[in-house]
Design a protein around this motif. Structure first.
Motif, short mmCIF file in Angstrom:
data_model
loop_
_atom_site.label_atom_id
_atom_site.label_comp_id
_atom_site.label_asym_id
_atom_site.label_seq_id
_atom_site.Cartn_x
_atom_site.Cartn_y
_atom_site.Cartn_z
N UNK A 1 5.31 6.95 4.22
CA UNK A 1 6.14 6.85 5.27
C UNK A 1 5.75 6.09 6.39
N UNK A 2 4.56 6.53 6.90
CA UNK A 2 4.09 5.88 8.01
C UNK A 2 3.87 4.35 8.06
N UNK B 164 0.80 10.47 -1.85
CA UNK B 164 0.62 10.88 -0.06
C UNK B 164 1.63 10.43 0.29
N UNK B 165 2.91 11.23 0.58
CA UNK B 165 4.21 10.84 0.79
C UNK B 165 4.22 10.45 2.36
N UNK C 248 0.91 -1.22 0.10
CA UNK C 248 -0.19 -0.04 0.13
C UNK C 248 0.79 1.12 0.01
N UNK C 249 2.12 1.44 0.79
CA UNK C 249 2.72 2.47 0.80
C UNK C 249 3.26 2.73 -0.56
N UNK C 250 3.91 1.84 -1.30
CA UNK C 250 4.23 1.84 -2.59
C UNK C 250 3.16 2.58 -3.63
N UNK C 251 1.97 2.15 -3.26
CA UNK C 251 0.78 2.39 -4.38
C UNK C 251 0.57 3.88 -4.07
#
Length: 242
Positions: free
Chosen positions: A65-66, A60-61, A6-9
């Motif tokens: 990161x979170x 949404x960087x 999800x973070x990558x997407x």
């Protein structure tokens, strides 16, 4: 790890990709917001309004990161498979690499001339850029791509019993409204699972003389020659009376 996925997407720049690579050809192009429906299809607008795609309309960087911190991952590598002979894919790869770096991802190049042979091969890549249009192949295409036991085109080896149930609902009825409702629910589940990201629908222009009928675009690839034997001369227009 779904959190890493999800973070990558979250940092794939869909809007920028459309603006730089598609809008020069089709000025009104917008990001594709559904896995199973295309713009103009019945139910598309209602589906994208409630399927969760709005969470991915822009990068949404901070959220990425979170998610990585929660997963205990720093600087994960994502190797992307794509066709190195396709300028649009090369450009999309560079845009993704630049954007994802802001969240700490190391996006590397898995492109190769025989990229199609690698699709679905475990360990050959982490993400892939490729396109297909299943919408004109009917409900069976949804089963081919998303059903857990599909050996046809489930290239992500995706498995979800709720998705399987919805796929069976789509393929088990001829009722267009029931199919659309099942597709709407299916789409929401795919977004919620961070299955991947639809980027854009390829612009296609077909020009046909009014002297011929039966010309349609291929359901498998761009082009019109796939059914040339079905083309027929159009009936001549009636001569005006004088």
């Amino acid at each position: 790890d779904e959190r890493v996925r999800e973070a990558f997407l979250r940092v794939v720049p869909r809007q920028q990709i459309v603006e730089e690579l598609v809008q020069p050809v089709q000025a009104d192009a917008a990001p594709l917001d559904s896995f199973v429906l295309r713009p103009g299809a019945p139910g598309y607008e209602d589906t994208i309004a409630a399927n969760g795609s709005d969470e991915y309309r822009s990068t949404v960087v901070d959220a990425a990161v979170a998610l990585l911190a929660d997963a205990g991952r720093t600087s994960p590598e994502v190797c992307i498979l794509y066709d190195p002979a396709d300028p649009r894919r090369v450009a999309a790869f560079e845009l993704i690499r630049t954007s994802a770096a802001r969240a700490g991802f190391r996006v590397t190049d898995c492109s190769r001339p025989d990229w199609t042979a690698m699709l679905g091969v475990a360990g050959a890549y982490d993400a892939a850029l490729f396109a297909w249009d299943t919408t004109r192949l009917g409900p069976s295409a949804v089963a081919a791509v998303f059903r857990s036991d599909s050996a046809v085109a489930n290239l992500n080896h995706f498995s979800d019993p709720d998705v399987d149930e919805l796929v069976d609902r789509v393929t088990g009825t001829d009722d267009a409204e029931a199919q659309t409702e099942a597709l709407r629910e299916l789409d929401a589940l795919l977004w919620d699972a961070a299955y991947g990201l639809p980027l854009f629908a390829h612009p296609t222009l077909t020009a046909v003389s009014d002297r011929v009928t039966g010309v349609t675009r291929s359901p498998l690839a761009r082009g019109v020659l796939w059914n040339a034997w079905e083309w027929e001369p159009a009936a001549p227009a009636a001569s005006p009376t004088r």
